[in-house]
Enzyme design. Structure first.
Site, mmCIF file in Angstrom:
data_model
loop_
_atom_site.group_PDB
_atom_site.id
_atom_site.type_symbol
_atom_site.label_atom_id
_atom_site.label_comp_id
_atom_site.label_asym_id
_atom_site.label_seq_id
_atom_site.Cartn_x
_atom_site.Cartn_y
_atom_site.Cartn_z
ATOM 1 N N ASP A 1 16.461 14.098 -59.830
ATOM 2 C CA ASP A 1 16.374 14.725 -61.157
ATOM 3 C C ASP A 1 17.732 15.265 -61.618
ATOM 4 O O ASP A 1 18.165 15.015 -62.747
ATOM 5 C CB ASP A 1 15.383 15.899 -61.143
ATOM 6 N N GLY B 1 6.690 16.344 -64.658
ATOM 7 C CA GLY B 1 7.451 15.368 -63.873
ATOM 8 C C GLY B 1 8.583 14.745 -64.667
ATOM 9 O O GLY B 1 9.088 13.687 -64.312
HETATM 10 O O1 PMV Z 1 6.730 14.058 -60.353
HETATM 11 P P1 PMV Z 1 8.133 14.172 -59.877
HETATM 12 O O2 PMV Z 1 9.150 13.996 -60.952
HETATM 13 O O3 PMV Z 1 8.345 15.406 -59.037
HETATM 14 O O4 PMV Z 1 8.418 12.898 -58.907
HETATM 15 C C1 PMV Z 1 7.966 12.820 -57.578
HETATM 16 C C2 PMV Z 1 8.375 11.496 -56.969
HETATM 17 C C3 PMV Z 1 7.882 11.287 -55.534
HETATM 18 O O5 PMV Z 1 8.317 9.987 -55.135
HETATM 19 C C4 PMV Z 1 6.367 11.343 -55.457
HETATM 20 C C5 PMV Z 1 8.447 12.334 -54.591
HETATM 21 C C6 PMV Z 1 9.952 12.244 -54.369
HETATM 22 O O6 PMV Z 1 10.528 13.270 -53.935
HETATM 23 O O7 PMV Z 1 10.549 11.195 -54.573
#
Ligand code: PMV
Length: 335
Positions: A152, A105
């Site tokens: 991201d 993440g």
């Molecule tokens: O774990 P990551 O970096 O893919 O973050 C996901 C964040 C969520 O709020 C759970 C999903 C999103 O698309 O915002």
């Protein structure tokens, strides 16, 4: 010609899951990066390799296929997608150096995508355009992953701390927040799609309970923005702890994440919480003091990295002859 490009990973500080339902979020670029070196290939075949990750693959950029020579690079799908869309298929060699853990993440795929796109555009003599890179990198992630938020790729391209508002407006804020953090991660990868789905079904079964929780996470995020702006690291830690309790109530916590969260607090973090989707993946601990102690405690059972937020987004340079070819030396030269 040889090109060097580098882009940072990201971490979500506040607002994960609630952001899916229109609440705000805070995320930031960290001082852990993907660094790409791109040059003409010595033979008549394109190569993608990484000494850090121990792989080497020959690429067929027309058929979007590859032959592995060594190791197994999960990230290769992103490279093939980029080359098939933005390259003329002439043989090139791409060397990847990555100090962001994969699948935790922390935006490793976005950092690789953004830096590769930046390097390729320079290689083809195109103007460096962050807005274009962020847009195309998001498209690449969407194609490969089928679902990707622009967070991201956006953070990786522009760097800094960002606030995503309820109206989906992204603004960069307090660029001088210098606090130290530790990110702890398990070997169990989180599955963002699955976790988002499970929160959705919990919410559908219990709307009157879950909706206020999501709204409260939104309020925490707004208070956290203030705490960051005023450089209140202990206040920030307290808000992280409250947010963690609410993430737990959404069912995205695990034994391992919980263990790391409490271990970090016991070792002197001002606060700690899951970062990202949960169900595996990572936690983040705010460490105005005791960063080494928290790092040491977390690495006893799991993995951890020390991070700071970084204002530096993607950058790209042509490597001039005569300069040392070593990534570390390059890093010093660029900074
Ligand atoms: O774990 P990551 O970096 O893919 O973050 C996901 C964040 C969520 O709020 C759970 C999903 C999103 O698309 O915002």
């Amino acid at each position: 010609m040889e090109i060097l490009a580098s882009a940072p990973g990201k971490t979500i500080l506040f607002g994960e899951h609630a952001v899916v339902y229109g609440e705000p979020a805070i995320a930031g670029a960290v001082n852990k990066r993907a660094t790409i070196k791109l040059r003409e290939a010595p033979r008549d075949i394109s190569i993608f390799k990484s000494d850090d990750l121990g792989f080497e693959a020959e690429l067929d950029t027309v058929a979007k296929r590859y032959t592995l020579k060594k190791g197994k690079p999960g990230i290769i799908k992103y490279i093939l997608e980029i080359l098939s869309k933005f390259h003329d298929h002439s043989p090139i060699e791409i060397d990847l150096s990555l100090n962001i853990p994969i699948g935790s993440g922390l935006g490793s795929s976005a950092a690789v995508t953004v830096s590769t796109l930046a390097a390729l555009h320079k290689y083809h003599g195109k103007k460096f355009d962050r807005i274009f890179i962020a847009k195309k990198a998001h498209e690449i992630e969407n194609t490969v992953q089928r679902m990707a938020s622009p967070l991201d790729t956006r953070v990786s391209t522009f760097g800094g701390l960002i606030y995503l508002s309820r109206k989906k407006k992204i603004t960069k804020f307090n660029t001088n927040f210098k606090s130290s953090f530790v990110i702890g991660y398990t070997s169990k990868r989180g599955n963002t799609g699955r976790m988002v789905k499970s929160v959705k079904s919990l919410k559908n079964r219990n709307p009157t309970i879950i909706e206020p929780i999501l709204k409260t996470i939104g309020k925490i995020t707004d208070d956290a923005k203030l705490a960051i702006t005023n450089k209140q690291e202990y206040r920030l830690g307290e808000l992280m702890n409250v947010n963690q309790g609410l993430l737990d109530s959404l069912g995205v916590n695990t034994n391992e994440l919980s263990r790391m969260v409490y271990l970090a607090r016991k070792s002197g973090a001002s606060g700690s919480k899951i970062t990202g989707a949960g169900g595996g993946g990572s936690i983040i601990a705010c460490c105005p003091k005791n960063q080494d102690k928290v790092f040491k405690a977390l690495t006893y059972y799991d993995n951890a990295i020390k991070v700071n937020f970084s204002n530096e987004g993607v950058f790209v340079k042509e490597i001039k002859e005569g300069l040392n070819d070593n990534f570390e030396d390059w890093w010093k030269y660029i900074n």
